[in-house]
Design a protein around this motif. Structure first.
Motif, PDB file in Angstrom:
ATOM      1  N   VAL A  14       0.812  -1.205   0.000  1.00  0.00           N
ATOM      2  CA  VAL A  14       0.000   0.000   0.000  1.00  0.00           C
ATOM      3  C   VAL A  14       0.853   1.266   0.000  1.00  0.00           C
ATOM      4  N   GLY A  15       1.865   1.292   0.820  1.00  0.00           N
ATOM      5  CA  GLY A  15       2.730   2.468   0.881  1.00  0.00           C
ATOM      6  C   GLY A  15       3.370   2.772  -0.463  1.00  0.00           C
ATOM      7  N   GLU A  16       3.838   1.725  -1.146  1.00  0.00           N
ATOM      8  CA  GLU A  16       4.423   1.916  -2.476  1.00  0.00           C
ATOM      9  C   GLU A  16       3.388   2.456  -3.451  1.00  0.00           C
ATOM     10  N   LYS A  17       2.200   1.888  -3.410  1.00  0.00           N
ATOM     11  CA  LYS A  17       1.138   2.310  -4.330  1.00  0.00           C
ATOM     12  C   LYS A  17       0.794   3.777  -4.094  1.00  0.00           C
ATOM     13  N   ILE A  18       0.705   4.178  -2.847  1.00  0.00           N
ATOM     14  CA  ILE A  18       0.400   5.577  -2.533  1.00  0.00           C
ATOM     15  C   ILE A  18       1.512   6.487  -3.050  1.00  0.00           C
ATOM     16  N   LEU A  19       2.750   6.073  -2.857  1.00  0.00           N
ATOM     17  CA  LEU A  19       3.862   6.877  -3.371  1.00  0.00           C
ATOM     18  C   LEU A  19       3.783   7.024  -4.880  1.00  0.00           C
ATOM     19  N   TYR A  20       3.450   5.937  -5.586  1.00  0.00           N
ATOM     20  CA  TYR A  20       3.304   6.011  -7.044  1.00  0.00           C
ATOM     21  C   TYR A  20       2.198   6.978  -7.431  1.00  0.00           C
ATOM     22  N   LEU A  21       1.050   6.856  -6.756  1.00  0.00           N
ATOM     23  CA  LEU A  21      -0.094   7.707  -7.090  1.00  0.00           C
ATOM     24  C   LEU A  21       0.197   9.183  -6.811  1.00  0.00           C
ATOM     25  N   VAL A  22       0.778   9.460  -5.659  1.00  0.00           N
ATOM     26  CA  VAL A  22       1.063  10.841  -5.280  1.00  0.00           C
ATOM     27  C   VAL A  22       2.147  11.420  -6.178  1.00  0.00           C
ATOM     28  N   GLU A  23       3.144  10.609  -6.512  1.00  0.00           N
ATOM     29  CA  GLU A  23       4.213  11.097  -7.380  1.00  0.00           C
ATOM     30  C   GLU A  23       3.682  11.457  -8.766  1.00  0.00           C
ATOM     31  N   ARG A  24       2.701  10.694  -9.264  1.00  0.00           N
ATOM     32  CA  ARG A  24       2.114  10.961 -10.580  1.00  0.00           C
ATOM     33  C   ARG A  24       1.202  12.182 -10.592  1.00  0.00           C
ATOM     34  N   ALA A  25       0.754  12.623  -9.429  1.00  0.00           N
ATOM     35  CA  ALA A  25      -0.150  13.775  -9.350  1.00  0.00           C
ATOM     36  C   ALA A  25       0.548  15.031  -9.882  1.00  0.00           C
ATOM     37  N   ASP A  26      -0.188  15.809 -10.681  1.00  0.00           N
ATOM     38  CA  ASP A  26       0.369  17.040 -11.262  1.00  0.00           C
ATOM     39  C   ASP A  26       0.759  18.065 -10.212  1.00  0.00           C
ATOM     40  N   ASP A  27       0.001  18.108  -9.135  1.00  0.00           N
ATOM     41  CA  ASP A  27       0.243  19.114  -8.103  1.00  0.00           C
ATOM     42  C   ASP A  27      -0.324  18.654  -6.771  1.00  0.00           C
ATOM     43  N   HIS A  28      -0.188  19.498  -5.773  1.00  0.00           N
ATOM     44  CA  HIS A  28      -0.632  19.130  -4.429  1.00  0.00           C
ATOM     45  C   HIS A  28      -2.154  19.042  -4.309  1.00  0.00           C
ATOM     46  N   ILE A  29      -2.897  19.694  -5.172  1.00  0.00           N
ATOM     47  CA  ILE A  29      -4.365  19.619  -5.109  1.00  0.00           C
ATOM     48  C   ILE A  29      -4.823  18.211  -5.444  1.00  0.00           C
ATOM     49  N   LYS A  30      -4.218  17.618  -6.468  1.00  0.00           N
ATOM     50  CA  LYS A  30      -4.573  16.240  -6.804  1.00  0.00           C
ATOM     51  C   LYS A  30      -4.159  15.280  -5.693  1.00  0.00           C
ATOM     52  N   SER A  31      -3.025  15.536  -5.053  1.00  0.00           N
ATOM     53  CA  SER A  31      -2.625  14.660  -3.942  1.00  0.00           C
ATOM     54  C   SER A  31      -3.575  14.835  -2.753  1.00  0.00           C
ATOM     55  N   GLU A  32      -4.134  16.025  -2.595  1.00  0.00           N
ATOM     56  CA  GLU A  32      -5.166  16.240  -1.565  1.00  0.00           C
ATOM     57  C   GLU A  32      -6.391  15.388  -1.868  1.00  0.00           C
ATOM     58  N   TYR A  33      -6.821  15.397  -3.128  1.00  0.00           N
ATOM     59  CA  TYR A  33      -7.971  14.589  -3.531  1.00  0.00           C
ATOM     60  C   TYR A  33      -7.708  13.094  -3.300  1.00  0.00           C
ATOM     61  N   ILE A  34      -6.507  12.655  -3.648  1.00  0.00           N
ATOM     62  CA  ILE A  34      -6.153  11.252  -3.443  1.00  0.00           C
ATOM     63  C   ILE A  34      -6.144  10.932  -1.952  1.00  0.00           C
ATOM     64  N   GLY A  35      -5.667  11.859  -1.129  1.00  0.00           N
ATOM     65  CA  GLY A  35      -5.691  11.683   0.321  1.00  0.00           C
ATOM     66  C   GLY A  35      -7.108  11.561   0.864  1.00  0.00           C
ATOM     67  N   LYS A  36      -8.019  12.369   0.344  1.00  0.00           N
ATOM     68  CA  LYS A  36      -9.420  12.284   0.779  1.00  0.00           C
ATOM     69  C   LYS A  36     -10.028  10.935   0.404  1.00  0.00           C
ATOM     70  N   LEU A  37      -9.695  10.452  -0.776  1.00  0.00           N
ATOM     71  CA  LEU A  37     -10.175   9.126  -1.180  1.00  0.00           C
ATOM     72  C   LEU A  37      -9.613   8.039  -0.274  1.00  0.00           C
ATOM     73  N   PHE A  38      -8.322   8.149   0.043  1.00  0.00           N
ATOM     74  CA  PHE A  38      -7.701   7.144   0.900  1.00  0.00           C
ATOM     75  C   PHE A  38      -8.319   7.173   2.296  1.00  0.00           C
ATOM     76  N   ALA A  39      -8.642   8.347   2.788  1.00  0.00           N
ATOM     77  CA  ALA A  39      -9.310   8.453   4.085  1.00  0.00           C
ATOM     78  C   ALA A  39     -10.656   7.730   4.056  1.00  0.00           C
ATOM     79  N   GLU A  40     -11.364   7.850   2.958  1.00  0.00           N
ATOM     80  CA  GLU A  40     -12.656   7.151   2.830  1.00  0.00           C
ATOM     81  C   GLU A  40     -12.459   5.646   2.742  1.00  0.00           C
ATOM     82  N   PHE A  41     -11.364   5.219   2.141  1.00  0.00           N
ATOM     83  CA  PHE A  41     -11.051   3.787   2.129  1.00  0.00           C
ATOM     84  C   PHE A  41     -10.787   3.302   3.549  1.00  0.00           C
ATOM     85  N   ILE A  42      -9.982   4.038   4.295  1.00  0.00           N
ATOM     86  CA  ILE A  42      -9.667   3.634   5.673  1.00  0.00           C
ATOM     87  C   ILE A  42     -10.933   3.596   6.521  1.00  0.00           C
ATOM     88  N   ARG A  43     -11.847   4.514   6.271  1.00  0.00           N
ATOM     89  CA  ARG A  43     -13.133   4.522   7.005  1.00  0.00           C
ATOM     90  C   ARG A  43     -14.080   3.430   6.510  1.00  0.00           C
TER      91      ARG A  43
END
Length: 181
Positions: free
Chosen positions: A60-89
């Motif tokens: 999971v950690g590797e996958k998150i790093l790949y996804l965040v690294e591919r994000a164009d900017d911090h706004i997209k990484s924020e969106y990915i973080g919100k999705l991950f929070a919903e997964f954890i919930r």
């Protein structure tokens, strides 16, 4: 380093890596900020379950790093973080998290923000080209070909293809919109 141009290239590359590292750090911090309201024990439990899964080959950690690294900017990484929070919930599955994150990374940010803030569920083909490529909308799966009979075959109007007039929201994009709206 003794040759002036080589020294300049080395110093520029060091500066570039430093900038890249800062950008990546900002994206990671923005991602992690979305998880701050989730207790650490719940976060650890969710990650351990995935890490122990034989189905998921990439940790999971590797996958998150790949996804965040591919994000164009911090706004997209924020969106990915919100999705991950919903997964954890446990509001979405890990597969939904990955698919929605992939849509985020494929989409042009302004198109993504328009989609999130709109209630649009259907568009014409002309309106949606970039949105289809990003995965926000899907083309219809069925076509209807109508034979108009005695039309002139050389004019190309004997057969009419129907079904590609409109496109509809991808189900994963709808999940994404519901979470990010």
């Amino acid at each position: 380093r003794d040759i002036p141009i080589i020294g300049t290239i080395i110093n520029i590359s060091k500066g570039y890596l430093s900038i890249q590292d800062r950008i990546f750090s900002k994206k990671i911090l923005t991602f992690l900020a979305q998880l701050k309201d989730i207790p650490e024990t719940i976060r650890k439990k969710a990650l351990e379950e995935l890490d122990c899964s034989k189905k998921e080959r990439v940790k999971v950690g590797e996958k998150i790093l790949y996804l965040v690294e591919r994000a164009d900017d911090h706004i997209k990484s924020e969106y990915i973080g919100k999705l991950f929070a919903e997964f954890i919930r446990e509001n979405i599955t890990y597969d939904e998290f990955k698919r929605c994150s992939d849509i985020i990374n494929k989409a042009f940010l302004e198109d993504l923000n328009w989609f999130i803030n709109s209630d649009c569920v259907k568009l014409t083909m002309e309106e949606s080209t970039d949105l289809i490529n990003a995965g926000l909308f899907d083309m219809p799966y069925a076509l209807e070909i109508e034979n108009k009979g005695d039309s002139d075959i050389w004019l190309g109007d004997k057969y009419v293809v129907k079904g590609y007039d409109n496109v509809c929201v991808n189900p994963y994009a709808e999940v994404l919109r519901k979470i990010l709206k």
